[in-house]
Design a protein around this motif. Structure first.
Motif, short mmCIF file in Angstrom:
data_model
loop_
_atom_site.label_atom_id
_atom_site.label_comp_id
_atom_site.label_asym_id
_atom_site.label_seq_id
_atom_site.Cartn_x
_atom_site.Cartn_y
_atom_site.Cartn_z
N ALA A 118 88.71 31.32 -39.36
CA ALA A 118 89.02 32.14 -40.56
C ALA A 118 89.86 31.09 -41.33
O ALA A 118 90.64 30.57 -40.99
N LYS A 119 89.47 31.29 -42.59
CA LYS A 119 90.20 30.40 -43.62
C LYS A 119 91.03 31.10 -44.59
O LYS A 119 91.87 30.57 -45.32
N ASN A 120 90.60 32.43 -45.17
CA ASN A 120 91.28 33.26 -46.05
C ASN A 120 91.90 34.32 -45.33
O ASN A 120 91.32 35.14 -45.04
N ILE A 121 93.14 34.21 -45.32
CA ILE A 121 93.84 35.48 -44.50
C ILE A 121 95.06 36.07 -45.37
O ILE A 121 95.90 35.16 -45.62
N ASN B 122 93.98 29.08 -46.21
CA ASN B 122 94.31 30.13 -47.32
C ASN B 122 95.24 31.14 -47.12
O ASN B 122 94.69 32.28 -47.08
N LEU B 123 96.18 30.83 -46.66
CA LEU B 123 97.24 32.14 -46.18
C LEU B 123 97.93 32.56 -47.52
O LEU B 123 98.52 32.08 -48.18
N LEU C 5 95.19 41.60 -54.91
CA LEU C 5 94.16 41.06 -55.64
C LEU C 5 94.76 40.03 -56.58
O LEU C 5 94.31 38.88 -56.59
N ALA C 6 96.02 40.19 -56.99
CA ALA C 6 96.87 39.20 -57.69
C ALA C 6 97.21 38.03 -56.95
O ALA C 6 96.99 36.89 -57.12
N ALA C 7 97.29 38.37 -55.76
CA ALA C 7 97.85 37.28 -54.82
C ALA C 7 96.49 36.45 -54.37
O ALA C 7 96.78 35.38 -54.35
N ILE C 8 95.63 37.24 -54.24
CA ILE C 8 94.42 36.44 -53.88
C ILE C 8 94.00 35.31 -55.16
O ILE C 8 93.53 34.33 -54.92
N ILE D 90 91.34 28.78 -54.74
CA ILE D 90 91.10 27.18 -54.54
C ILE D 90 90.00 27.03 -55.68
O ILE D 90 88.70 27.37 -55.54
N PRO D 91 90.35 25.99 -56.68
CA PRO D 91 89.39 25.84 -57.66
C PRO D 91 88.31 24.79 -57.01
O PRO D 91 88.57 24.14 -56.16
#
Length: 356
Positions: free
Chosen positions: A184-187, A236-237, A304-307, A312-313
């Motif tokens: 997992a990369k996005n947690i 991406n925590l 959603l704001a935190a995401i 990552i651009p």
């Protein structure tokens, strides 16, 4: 100097604007947690699909198995992402798999259920194992493009009689670590609101101050524990500060559209309702433990704001410049909240409520 700062802000904004789109480009949505995140697992496990009026939670007054009067944060965030995770208990192979919601009302942070201890209902760490163990055994990796959410711990303190935060925090940290190890990369990871302020705590002498102390200790230790993953550049925590959100609502309820932030709308328990207020959306708490749907919408917005802030651009963007301007630009992004609404699959089996 001020003109230079303004100019830099516009340049940074031009880099940051595409992030809103990239934040919604997750392939699937997986959820691990308790009643605050459950969208039907306990409801299905207690016969809600056949007899909703005798299930947990009772429908009505609870909404389609959710531990609230309407949708919960998982539903709202899923709408924004265009993803509807299916409750794992009612999972049907014929339903398009946009992810799985493993969250179970009453789930402990580790194993078992703090509210229904004899039921075969998994705790948060166990839920993660339901997804990761088959993957690890097959020597495969989890989908790196999916979003994984972990939120738990409250049941340990409110119903599990835990007087120490060490094991609870370790369970949640282990859950995050197991997801990361599995690919997992996005947690997403949520801290706890002040448990001492829930109506249940206020009704029991001495419980409120004790739960507040545990909440503060839990949140600090969880932040410290998650900090250990900061060196993993591939992870991406994303932290969601629910504690501060609830405090803001309770300090200025009218600003957020609430009239009552201390007493519950529903009097009774999850299977027997004595009375229900006429205007649930005026209340912060739907029952003595769980918030109303308006609060869940705020939690989803915060997530959603935190995401978006952590998205990552493209690699060509200078990461140093991005890091420098992230804090200032977040405020600008928040004022540009016109989001396109994706048509979300209506999972009929997703009727459930969560018990904290």
């Amino acid at each position: 100097m001020k003109k230079q700062a303004v100019a830099a802000g516009f340049v940074l904004l031009s880099f940051m604007l595409p992030l809103k789109a990239s934040a919604a480009n997750f392939s699937k949505f997986y959820v691990f947690g308790d009643s605050l995140s459950d969208t039907g697992n306990v409801f299905a496990a207690t016969g809600g699909l056949v007899a909703p009026t005798t299930a947990i939670p009772q429908e009505p007054p609870y909404f389609q198995g959710r531990f609230s009067n309407q949708q919960v944060w998982v539903d709202y965030l899923g709408d924004e992402l265009g993803l509807t995770p299916s409750p794992y208990i009612t999972l049907n192979p014929t339903i398009p798999n946009q992810g799985i919601n493993f969250a179970v009302g009453g789930a402990s942070s580790g194993q078992g259920n703090a509210v229904v201890p004899n039921a075969p209902l998994p705790g948060v760490l166990e839920q993660v194992g339901l997804l990761t163990q088959p993957t690890l055994q097959a020597n495969q990796k989890l989908d790196p493009d999916a979003l994984y959410a972990v939120w738990g711990g409250a049941n340990d303190y409110v119903f599990g009689q835990a007087t120490n935060t060490t094991q609870t925090v370790q369970n949640l940290s282990d859950a995050v670590g197991l997801l990361a190890l599995s690919g997992a990369k996005n947690i997403l990871v949520f801290n706890l609101p002040d448990l001492g302020k829930i109506p249940l705590a206020s009704a029991i002498p001495g419980l409120s101050s004790n739960l507040t102390a545990l909440t503060n200790k839990h949140n600090k230790e969880l932040a410290d524990e998650l900090g250990k993953y900061s060196k993993n550049s591939d992870l991406n925590l994303i932290s969601v500060d629910v504690f501060s959100l609830f405090n803001q609502v309770e300090a200025n309820p009218e600003k957020f559209g609430f009239q009552n932030v201390t007493t519950p709308c529903v009097v009774g328990n999850l299977q027997t309702t004595i009375s229900v207020c006429s205007q649930p959306n005026d209340y912060l708490f739907f029952d003595s433990v769980h918030p109303t749907t308006g609060v869940h919408k705020l939690v989803a917005d915060a997530a959603l704001a935190a995401i978006e802030a952590k998205s990552i651009p493209e690699p060509t963007i200078n990461l140093g410049i991005l890091a420098l301007g992230a804090f200032g630009v977040v405020g600008v992004l928040k004022r540009q909240q016109k989001r396109s609404t994706d048509q979300v699959f209506d999972a009929q089996l997703s009727h459930t409520t969560v018990k904290n």
